[in-house]
Design a protein around this motif. Sequence first.
Motif, PDB file in Angstrom:
ATOM      1  N   SER A 134     -33.935  10.852  56.461  1.00  0.00           N
ATOM      2  CA  SER A 134     -33.401   9.681  57.151  1.00  0.00           C
ATOM      3  C   SER A 134     -33.768   8.406  56.401  1.00  0.00           C
ATOM      4  O   SER A 134     -32.928   7.508  56.234  1.00  0.00           O
ATOM      5  N   LEU A 135     -35.023   8.329  55.926  1.00  0.00           N
ATOM      6  CA  LEU A 135     -35.441   7.170  55.140  1.00  0.00           C
ATOM      7  C   LEU A 135     -34.618   7.055  53.863  1.00  0.00           C
ATOM      8  O   LEU A 135     -34.187   5.960  53.484  1.00  0.00           O
ATOM      9  N   ASP A 136     -34.385   8.193  53.200  1.00  0.00           N
ATOM     10  CA  ASP A 136     -33.558   8.192  51.983  1.00  0.00           C
ATOM     11  C   ASP A 136     -32.156   7.677  52.275  1.00  0.00           C
ATOM     12  O   ASP A 136     -31.614   6.855  51.539  1.00  0.00           O
ATOM     13  N   MET A 137     -31.561   8.170  53.362  1.00  0.00           N
ATOM     14  CA  MET A 137     -30.189   7.786  53.690  1.00  0.00           C
ATOM     15  C   MET A 137     -30.093   6.310  54.050  1.00  0.00           C
ATOM     16  O   MET A 137     -29.167   5.626  53.621  1.00  0.00           O
ATOM     17  N   GLN A 138     -31.047   5.815  54.832  1.00  0.00           N
ATOM     18  CA  GLN A 138     -30.997   4.407  55.221  1.00  0.00           C
ATOM     19  C   GLN A 138     -31.261   3.504  54.018  1.00  0.00           C
ATOM     20  O   GLN A 138     -30.647   2.448  53.884  1.00  0.00           O
ATOM     21  N   SER A 139     -32.161   3.918  53.141  1.00  0.00           N
ATOM     22  CA  SER A 139     -32.429   3.149  51.930  1.00  0.00           C
ATOM     23  C   SER A 139     -31.177   3.079  51.058  1.00  0.00           C
ATOM     24  O   SER A 139     -30.834   2.018  50.519  1.00  0.00           O
ATOM     25  N   THR A 140     -30.481   4.208  50.940  1.00  0.00           N
ATOM     26  CA  THR A 140     -29.242   4.236  50.162  1.00  0.00           C
ATOM     27  C   THR A 140     -28.170   3.373  50.826  1.00  0.00           C
ATOM     28  O   THR A 140     -27.424   2.665  50.146  1.00  0.00           O
ATOM     29  N   GLN A 141     -28.104   3.410  52.155  1.00  0.00           N
ATOM     30  CA  GLN A 141     -27.129   2.579  52.872  1.00  0.00           C
ATOM     31  C   GLN A 141     -27.423   1.099  52.654  1.00  0.00           C
ATOM     32  O   GLN A 141     -26.507   0.301  52.432  1.00  0.00           O
ATOM     33  N   ILE A 142     -28.694   0.725  52.688  1.00  0.00           N
ATOM     34  CA  ILE A 142     -29.066  -0.673  52.457  1.00  0.00           C
ATOM     35  C   ILE A 142     -28.691  -1.087  51.037  1.00  0.00           C
ATOM     36  O   ILE A 142     -28.179  -2.194  50.812  1.00  0.00           O
ATOM     37  N   SER A 143     -28.885  -0.193  50.068  1.00  0.00           N
ATOM     38  CA  SER A 143     -28.483  -0.478  48.684  1.00  0.00           C
ATOM     39  C   SER A 143     -26.967  -0.640  48.572  1.00  0.00           C
ATOM     40  O   SER A 143     -26.477  -1.515  47.853  1.00  0.00           O
ATOM     41  N   ALA A 144     -26.222   0.215  49.284  1.00  0.00           N
ATOM     42  CA  ALA A 144     -24.761   0.124  49.256  1.00  0.00           C
ATOM     43  C   ALA A 144     -24.299  -1.205  49.858  1.00  0.00           C
ATOM     44  O   ALA A 144     -23.398  -1.859  49.319  1.00  0.00           O
ATOM     45  N   ILE A 145     -24.922  -1.609  50.955  1.00  0.00           N
ATOM     46  CA  ILE A 145     -24.567  -2.883  51.584  1.00  0.00           C
ATOM     47  C   ILE A 145     -24.886  -4.035  50.639  1.00  0.00           C
ATOM     48  O   ILE A 145     -24.090  -4.973  50.492  1.00  0.00           O
ATOM     49  N   SER A 146     -26.029  -3.957  49.969  1.00  0.00           N
ATOM     50  CA  SER A 146     -26.396  -5.003  49.001  1.00  0.00           C
ATOM     51  C   SER A 146     -25.365  -5.084  47.887  1.00  0.00           C
ATOM     52  O   SER A 146     -24.966  -6.178  47.467  1.00  0.00           O
ATOM     53  N   SER A 147     -24.924  -3.928  47.405  1.00  0.00           N
ATOM     54  CA  SER A 147     -23.901  -3.888  46.362  1.00  0.00           C
ATOM     55  C   SER A 147     -22.587  -4.477  46.871  1.00  0.00           C
ATOM     56  O   SER A 147     -21.919  -5.233  46.164  1.00  0.00           O
ATOM     57  N   ASN A 148     -22.216  -4.118  48.100  1.00  0.00           N
ATOM     58  CA  ASN A 148     -20.985  -4.659  48.686  1.00  0.00           C
ATOM     59  C   ASN A 148     -21.052  -6.178  48.786  1.00  0.00           C
ATOM     60  O   ASN A 148     -20.092  -6.878  48.433  1.00  0.00           O
ATOM     61  N   MET A 149     -22.191  -6.683  49.249  1.00  0.00           N
ATOM     62  CA  MET A 149     -22.334  -8.130  49.387  1.00  0.00           C
ATOM     63  C   MET A 149     -22.324  -8.827  48.020  1.00  0.00           C
ATOM     64  O   MET A 149     -21.751  -9.901  47.870  1.00  0.00           O
ATOM     65  N   ALA A 150     -22.946  -8.193  47.030  1.00  0.00           N
ATOM     66  CA  ALA A 150     -22.978  -8.779  45.688  1.00  0.00           C
ATOM     67  C   ALA A 150     -21.584  -8.828  45.065  1.00  0.00           C
ATOM     68  O   ALA A 150     -21.305  -9.679  44.220  1.00  0.00           O
ATOM     69  N   ASN A 151     -20.713  -7.915  45.488  1.00  0.00           N
ATOM     70  CA  ASN A 151     -19.367  -7.847  44.922  1.00  0.00           C
ATOM     71  C   ASN A 151     -18.301  -8.413  45.848  1.00  0.00           C
ATOM     72  O   ASN A 151     -17.113  -8.145  45.660  1.00  0.00           O
ATOM     73  N   MET A 152     -18.699  -9.219  46.809  1.00  0.00           N
ATOM     74  CA  MET A 152     -17.719  -9.725  47.765  1.00  0.00           C
ATOM     75  C   MET A 152     -16.687 -10.660  47.140  1.00  0.00           C
ATOM     76  O   MET A 152     -15.625 -10.854  47.712  1.00  0.00           O
ATOM     77  N   ASP A 153     -16.960 -11.171  45.954  1.00  0.00           N
ATOM     78  CA  ASP A 153     -15.993 -12.023  45.262  1.00  0.00           C
ATOM     79  C   ASP A 153     -15.356 -11.338  44.057  1.00  0.00           C
ATOM     80  O   ASP A 153     -14.661 -11.981  43.278  1.00  0.00           O
ATOM     81  N   THR A 154     -15.579 -10.035  43.916  1.00  0.00           N
ATOM     82  CA  THR A 154     -15.019  -9.283  42.790  1.00  0.00           C
ATOM     83  C   THR A 154     -13.626  -8.778  43.158  1.00  0.00           C
ATOM     84  O   THR A 154     -13.487  -7.975  44.089  1.00  0.00           O
ATOM     85  N   PRO A 155     -12.597  -9.220  42.455  1.00  0.00           N
ATOM     86  CA  PRO A 155     -11.236  -8.751  42.765  1.00  0.00           C
ATOM     87  C   PRO A 155     -11.132  -7.233  42.620  1.00  0.00           C
ATOM     88  O   PRO A 155     -11.643  -6.643  41.671  1.00  0.00           O
ATOM     89  N   GLY A 156     -10.510  -6.595  43.597  1.00  0.00           N
ATOM     90  CA  GLY A 156     -10.271  -5.159  43.552  1.00  0.00           C
ATOM     91  C   GLY A 156     -11.452  -4.295  43.966  1.00  0.00           C
ATOM     92  O   GLY A 156     -11.330  -3.078  44.032  1.00  0.00           O
ATOM     93  N   TYR A 157     -12.597  -4.894  44.253  1.00  0.00           N
ATOM     94  CA  TYR A 157     -13.771  -4.112  44.642  1.00  0.00           C
ATOM     95  C   TYR A 157     -13.538  -3.488  46.010  1.00  0.00           C
ATOM     96  O   TYR A 157     -13.059  -4.129  46.942  1.00  0.00           O
ATOM     97  N   LYS A 158     -13.879  -2.209  46.122  1.00  0.00           N
ATOM     98  CA  LYS A 158     -13.772  -1.496  47.399  1.00  0.00           C
ATOM     99  C   LYS A 158     -15.174  -1.209  47.914  1.00  0.00           C
ATOM    100  O   LYS A 158     -15.995  -0.605  47.225  1.00  0.00           O
ATOM    101  N   ALA A 159     -15.464  -1.657  49.113  1.00  0.00           N
ATOM    102  CA  ALA A 159     -16.778  -1.475  49.719  1.00  0.00           C
ATOM    103  C   ALA A 159     -17.093   0.009  49.893  1.00  0.00           C
ATOM    104  O   ALA A 159     -16.201   0.821  50.163  1.00  0.00           O
TER     105      ALA A 159
END
Length: 138
Positions: free
Chosen positions: A19-44
Amino acid sequence: MGIKSFLFSDPVNMLLARSLDMQSTQISAISSNMANMDTPGYKAVEVDFEAALNSFVDNLPADQLRATNPTHFGVGNDKSNPVPMKEQDEKSLRVDGNNVNVDKELAGLAKAQLIYSAAVNAIIKKGGIVKAAIESKF
């Protein structure tokens, strides 16, 4: 069940660790999504929790858990199996094809942090039980 088995191969501990692994990975994915919020064509992206849980349970040795009730289900641990990711199903919110929804990402981050904290607290409580058992004088 020996102390080594209880501490390191207990199914509950393995589930909490996964569960810790999955939540840590989810937090990383959210961070990546937020970092790419201005990247054209980026899919969350997000963690595919259903696939992760199915993989986790499928890799459980048959004798790992014994159900005491037919409605119970077992859990296991496979650290070699990475947490599966998938693209979010949302259609593009913008003309440039980017589908990052900041409000959804922030809500997902709060949820992941709560689940992560709950798992950490469960591990701490279980450790406290073990500590109390070791320190007790019968």
